[in-house]
Design a protein around this motif. Sequence first.
Motif, PDB file in Angstrom:
ATOM      1  N   ALA A  59      38.539  54.055   5.261  1.00 36.85           N
ATOM      2  CA  ALA A  59      38.304  53.345   6.522  1.00 36.85           C
ATOM      3  C   ALA A  59      36.811  53.280   6.829  1.00 36.85           C
ATOM      4  O   ALA A  59      36.301  52.235   7.271  1.00 36.85           O
ATOM      5  CB  ALA A  59      39.056  54.030   7.661  1.00 36.85           C
ATOM      6  N   THR A 113      34.872  49.660   7.417  1.00 36.57           N
ATOM      7  CA  THR A 113      34.481  49.193   8.740  1.00 36.57           C
ATOM      8  C   THR A 113      33.135  48.471   8.742  1.00 36.57           C
ATOM      9  O   THR A 113      32.200  48.861   8.029  1.00 36.57           O
ATOM     10  CB  THR A 113      34.445  50.356   9.745  1.00 36.57           C
ATOM     11  OG1 THR A 113      34.116  49.846  11.041  1.00 36.57           O
ATOM     12  CG2 THR A 113      33.415  51.410   9.353  1.00 36.57           C
ATOM     13  N   THR A 130      32.054  47.378  12.053  1.00 37.26           N
ATOM     14  CA  THR A 130      31.574  47.706  13.395  1.00 37.26           C
ATOM     15  C   THR A 130      31.161  49.165  13.512  1.00 37.26           C
ATOM     16  O   THR A 130      30.517  49.546  14.501  1.00 37.26           O
ATOM     17  CB  THR A 130      32.665  47.423  14.441  1.00 37.26           C
ATOM     18  OG1 THR A 130      33.786  48.293  14.204  1.00 37.26           O
ATOM     19  CG2 THR A 130      33.119  45.978  14.382  1.00 37.26           C
ATOM     20  N   ILE A 138      36.404  53.140  13.794  1.00 39.09           N
ATOM     21  CA  ILE A 138      37.736  53.122  13.200  1.00 39.09           C
ATOM     22  C   ILE A 138      38.721  53.819  14.137  1.00 39.09           C
ATOM     23  O   ILE A 138      38.346  54.715  14.894  1.00 39.09           O
ATOM     24  CB  ILE A 138      37.770  53.791  11.810  1.00 39.09           C
ATOM     25  CG1 ILE A 138      37.482  55.289  11.906  1.00 39.09           C
ATOM     26  CG2 ILE A 138      36.776  53.131  10.871  1.00 39.09           C
ATOM     27  CD1 ILE A 138      37.601  56.024  10.583  1.00 39.09           C
ATOM     28  N   ALA A 142      30.750  57.000  11.003  1.00 38.04           N
ATOM     29  CA  ALA A 142      31.498  56.060  11.836  1.00 38.04           C
ATOM     30  C   ALA A 142      32.039  56.805  13.051  1.00 38.04           C
ATOM     31  O   ALA A 142      32.210  58.022  13.030  1.00 38.04           O
ATOM     32  CB  ALA A 142      32.651  55.432  11.053  1.00 38.04           C
ATOM     33  N   ALA A 189      37.147  48.999  17.489  1.00 36.40           N
ATOM     34  CA  ALA A 189      37.677  49.356  16.172  1.00 36.40           C
ATOM     35  C   ALA A 189      38.033  48.102  15.380  1.00 36.40           C
ATOM     36  O   ALA A 189      38.731  47.219  15.899  1.00 36.40           O
ATOM     37  CB  ALA A 189      38.908  50.247  16.316  1.00 36.40           C
ATOM     38  N   ASP A 190      37.536  48.036  14.152  1.00 41.06           N
ATOM     39  CA  ASP A 190      37.903  46.919  13.273  1.00 41.06           C
ATOM     40  C   ASP A 190      38.685  47.399  12.059  1.00 41.06           C
ATOM     41  O   ASP A 190      38.991  46.619  11.155  1.00 41.06           O
ATOM     42  CB  ASP A 190      36.661  46.143  12.825  1.00 41.06           C
ATOM     43  CG  ASP A 190      35.774  46.947  11.867  1.00 41.06           C
ATOM     44  OD1 ASP A 190      35.903  48.196  11.827  1.00 41.06           O
ATOM     45  OD2 ASP A 190      34.945  46.326  11.178  1.00 41.06           O
ATOM     46  N   THR A 191      39.001  48.679  12.045  1.00 44.32           N
ATOM     47  CA  THR A 191      39.763  49.284  10.954  1.00 44.32           C
ATOM     48  C   THR A 191      40.724  50.300  11.551  1.00 44.32           C
ATOM     49  O   THR A 191      40.302  51.161  12.329  1.00 44.32           O
ATOM     50  CB  THR A 191      38.834  49.980   9.935  1.00 44.32           C
ATOM     51  OG1 THR A 191      37.839  49.054   9.488  1.00 44.32           O
ATOM     52  CG2 THR A 191      39.611  50.495   8.742  1.00 44.32           C
TER      53      THR A 191
END
Length: 273
Positions: free
Chosen positions: A109, A113, A115, A118, A143, A183-185
């Motif tokens: 993750a 990602t 951004t 996660i 992250a 969150a993009d993941t």
Amino acid sequence: MMTSVDSFDSRPIGIFDSGVGGISVANAIRQCMPNEQLIYVADTINAPYGEKSDEFIYQRMAYISQRLLQHDVKAIVVACNTATTAAIARLRSEFNLPIIGVEPGIKPAVLATKTGVIGVLATPRTLKTPAFANLTQRFSGQAKVLLQPCPDLVLQIETLAFASKTMDSSLNSYIKPLLNQGADTLVLGCTHYNFIAKQIAVKAGPEVTIIRTEMAVAKCLQQKLYMESKLSTEHPLGQAVFITSGDPLLFKQQVNALWQVKADLANLEIKSL
């Protein structure tokens, strides 16, 4: 696919979970190694493990492992995130055979990602374990990791309530806050959630990456068996046996719904633990 040309080990692989979530891992193992014999144990009477103590979970893990060893298994897969984080190190110290666990895919993750944020969907029990805390701490500098406990999803999946209004409402309540925080993941931190991965992906949208780990677990097991010359070289489809500590009739319905190999379902064998 790796094969061992100088050895042959037709002994079965043991797989267990508190319920049916680990069937997603068994499906991946069957996909990677279709000629292996599989024995799947669902400790349904004690599901979910998230409500139990570490000591209780270990005692069940040890008991089920002993029962699997009576079937002469060559490896054991702990197909449960809660059990893995609670006691797999202790289990490995007590049993002398390959034991593969599962853990949330934080590392992939972090790599995926864009951004830098996660989200982890998991049972409350998994998120509270020291093992999970250590896992997230390893990547905390790379992250932002948002933790989302999902206390009701396992029971909904156990009852096969995939299309219910309750499931839809639960997913909305768990996913939207993560997306609102950037969150993009999303990491599926429970093997049960693999069965609703598509629903989660639809809720999250096409720009969000969903991280699942069942195939990584299967490939890790395959590599371990290869290195120890324990892969089966038989070509026919391996037999799969399913065992439960709960209601065998309900378990048969669950396996019929979740096990992907229709050839196995034609001769489905359900036993009691």
